[in-house]
Design a protein around this motif. Sequence first.
Motif, PDB file in Angstrom:
ATOM      1  N   GLN A   1      28.012   7.358 -14.059  1.00  0.00           N
ATOM      2  CA  GLN A   1      27.476   6.973 -12.965  1.00  0.00           C
ATOM      3  C   GLN A   1      26.231   6.451 -13.356  1.00  0.00           C
ATOM      4  OE1 GLN A   1      29.081   9.741  -9.517  1.00  0.00           O
ATOM      5  NE2 GLN A   1      30.910   9.090  -9.636  1.00  0.00           N
ATOM      6  N   LYS A   2      26.098   5.147 -12.214  1.00  0.00           N
ATOM      7  CA  LYS A   2      25.006   5.015 -12.765  1.00  0.00           C
ATOM      8  C   LYS A   2      24.560   3.710 -11.368  1.00  0.00           C
ATOM      9  CE  LYS A   2      25.925   0.375 -14.257  1.00  0.00           C
ATOM     10  NZ  LYS A   2      24.973  -0.589 -13.650  1.00  0.00           N
ATOM     11  N   ILE A   3      22.989   3.957 -11.119  1.00  0.00           N
ATOM     12  CA  ILE A   3      22.108   3.477 -10.302  1.00  0.00           C
ATOM     13  C   ILE A   3      21.360   2.504 -10.613  1.00  0.00           C
ATOM     14  CG2 ILE A   3      20.901   3.846  -8.158  1.00  0.00           C
ATOM     15  CD1 ILE A   3      22.613   5.626  -7.214  1.00  0.00           C
ATOM     16  N   ASP A   4      21.240   0.995 -10.562  1.00  0.00           N
ATOM     17  CA  ASP A   4      20.141   0.610 -10.781  1.00  0.00           C
ATOM     18  C   ASP A   4      18.505   0.618 -10.726  1.00  0.00           C
ATOM     19  OD1 ASP A   4      22.172  -0.749 -12.683  1.00  0.00           O
ATOM     20  OD2 ASP A   4      22.068  -1.884 -10.644  1.00  0.00           O
ATOM     21  N   LEU A   5      17.870   1.773  -9.706  1.00  0.00           N
ATOM     22  CA  LEU A   5      17.097   1.305  -8.583  1.00  0.00           C
ATOM     23  C   LEU A   5      17.025   2.802  -7.758  1.00  0.00           C
ATOM     24  CD1 LEU A   5      14.275   0.868  -8.749  1.00  0.00           C
ATOM     25  CD2 LEU A   5      14.629  -0.803  -6.920  1.00  0.00           C
ATOM     26  N   VAL A   6      16.093   3.414  -8.410  1.00  0.00           N
ATOM     27  CA  VAL A   6      16.184   4.804  -7.077  1.00  0.00           C
ATOM     28  C   VAL A   6      14.699   4.934  -7.156  1.00  0.00           C
ATOM     29  CG1 VAL A   6      15.817   6.987  -6.999  1.00  0.00           C
ATOM     30  CG2 VAL A   6      18.171   5.816  -8.555  1.00  0.00           C
ATOM     31  N   GLU A   7      14.259   4.877  -5.713  1.00  0.00           N
ATOM     32  CA  GLU A   7      13.414   4.740  -5.577  1.00  0.00           C
ATOM     33  C   GLU A   7      12.840   6.508  -4.842  1.00  0.00           C
ATOM     34  OE1 GLU A   7      11.578  -0.092  -4.497  1.00  0.00           O
ATOM     35  OE2 GLU A   7      11.581   1.534  -2.937  1.00  0.00           O
TER      36      GLU A   7
ATOM     37  N   GLY B   1       0.755  -1.325  -0.543  1.00  0.00           N
ATOM     38  CA  GLY B   1       0.183   0.411   0.024  1.00  0.00           C
ATOM     39  C   GLY B   1       0.958   1.088  -0.162  1.00  0.00           C
ATOM     40  N   ARG B   2       2.333   1.038  -0.170  1.00  0.00           N
ATOM     41  CA  ARG B   2       2.794   2.007  -0.211  1.00  0.00           C
ATOM     42  C   ARG B   2       3.228   3.100  -1.521  1.00  0.00           C
ATOM     43  NH1 ARG B   2       8.245   0.051   2.045  1.00  0.00           N
ATOM     44  NH2 ARG B   2       9.268   1.313   0.796  1.00  0.00           N
ATOM     45  N   LEU B   3       3.358   4.520  -1.888  1.00  0.00           N
ATOM     46  CA  LEU B   3       2.665   5.142  -2.905  1.00  0.00           C
ATOM     47  C   LEU B   3       5.021   5.213  -3.295  1.00  0.00           C
ATOM     48  CD1 LEU B   3       1.747   6.112  -5.251  1.00  0.00           C
ATOM     49  CD2 LEU B   3       2.074   8.497  -3.664  1.00  0.00           C
ATOM     50  N   VAL B   4       5.085   4.541  -3.598  1.00  0.00           N
ATOM     51  CA  VAL B   4       6.454   4.693  -3.991  1.00  0.00           C
ATOM     52  C   VAL B   4       6.348   5.010  -5.979  1.00  0.00           C
ATOM     53  CG1 VAL B   4       9.060   3.123  -4.325  1.00  0.00           C
ATOM     54  CG2 VAL B   4       7.198   3.613  -1.984  1.00  0.00           C
ATOM     55  N   ARG B   5       7.635   6.019  -6.164  1.00  0.00           N
ATOM     56  CA  ARG B   5       7.888   6.253  -7.832  1.00  0.00           C
ATOM     57  C   ARG B   5       8.756   5.566  -8.369  1.00  0.00           C
ATOM     58  NH1 ARG B   5       4.851  10.325  -5.983  1.00  0.00           N
ATOM     59  NH2 ARG B   5       3.129  11.074  -7.532  1.00  0.00           N
TER      60      ARG B   5
END
Length: 387
Positions: A319-325, A305-309
């Motif tokens: 530089q990179k990051i695979d997943l950002v919430e 039920g969390r609202l996460v984008r």
Amino acid sequence: MIQRDAQSTVKPVLSQGLVAIIYGARQTGKTTLAKQVAASYKKPLYLNCDDPTVVANLTGRSAQELKSYIGDTDFVVIDEAQRVENIGISLKLLHDSYPSIPLLVTGSSSLDLANRVAEPLTGRSIEIQLYPLSVREVSTDTPSMLAHARTLAVRGGYPGMWALSGEEASKRLRNMAINYIFRDAFSPIVIYDRTILNNLLQLLAYQIGNEVNYSELSRKLGVSRETVERYIDLLEKAFIVFRLNQYRKNLRAEVGRLRKIYFIDLGIRNALINDFRPLHIREDAGSLWENFCILERRKYLSTTGRLVRSYYWRNNKKQKIDLVEDEQDTVQAFEIKYGKKEPKVPTEFIKLYPNSEYIVVNPNNFNNTLFRALPDDQISLFQGGLL
């Protein structure tokens, strides 16, 4: 029978007097889930809209006629509801006239559901996506999770595949990749070119973990960029792929708006490239693990039920990051690694977002990092791998 996490999401929706709409790809277990929920009622009624008689009795009926058809049931399941013309109107009539009767509706196409089911029920329903089996659902204890994760990364999570041998599952998945995508995934009203769609899926299957450029795909396929966008949108609405866009708030330091595309079931992805080798001997193990972890995180969040984008990130220094919430102005960054080599900390990201949390996800800690529960008032930091 495997207990689905979504069951705990469906019951509160029904208890609030709302219509529960479960959508997802065919064979992900929507019917089984609906029957599991129905088992807690005294007189449930299951209606399968693949049956022409059921369709006829739900089409163009008055509220009284609908009530006469369902009888004195205390719970109604309407399976594959998108098959019924104007089913949303019928459901609205039934719900408004007899609000004490809980309704659970399933469908296999978000495009059809939006047009035929969800729109007429606006304000009266909650939509719940059912994914293929998650690693948490198939694991009875923590030690078994890594072995199951490696299996899911190769043969995927369709429930019908789980009890099969590796060879039998591979055969079934190859058949699904051909028949499901071109027969069941799209509405009959959707016009598409089978050759273009097949070639597009092949290209996407080889690009998981990499940025996808629509213009480049259009050149390789010999079609317009708009056609590529339309087909990918159709694939997403048919629950075959999902997209991550770039996390981009500093326009000078961060690069333009591309996207990554992942598969909702890795068994289908591996069938498309005809490769079911074990994860530990594959050249694409890192990409498969990345898709697996992001998908498992997505499955987990769908039950909270969390609202996460969700996004990915990279800058002009590569530089990179695979997943950002992004969740209520709280930023978490997940770097996903299958091998033992420790990734370099993305210093530029930390400078741009000093209050963010940086987490490394690997086979040894994925259970503790992807599936942790958050306190109501704050995000607690893990030991190790964080700044």
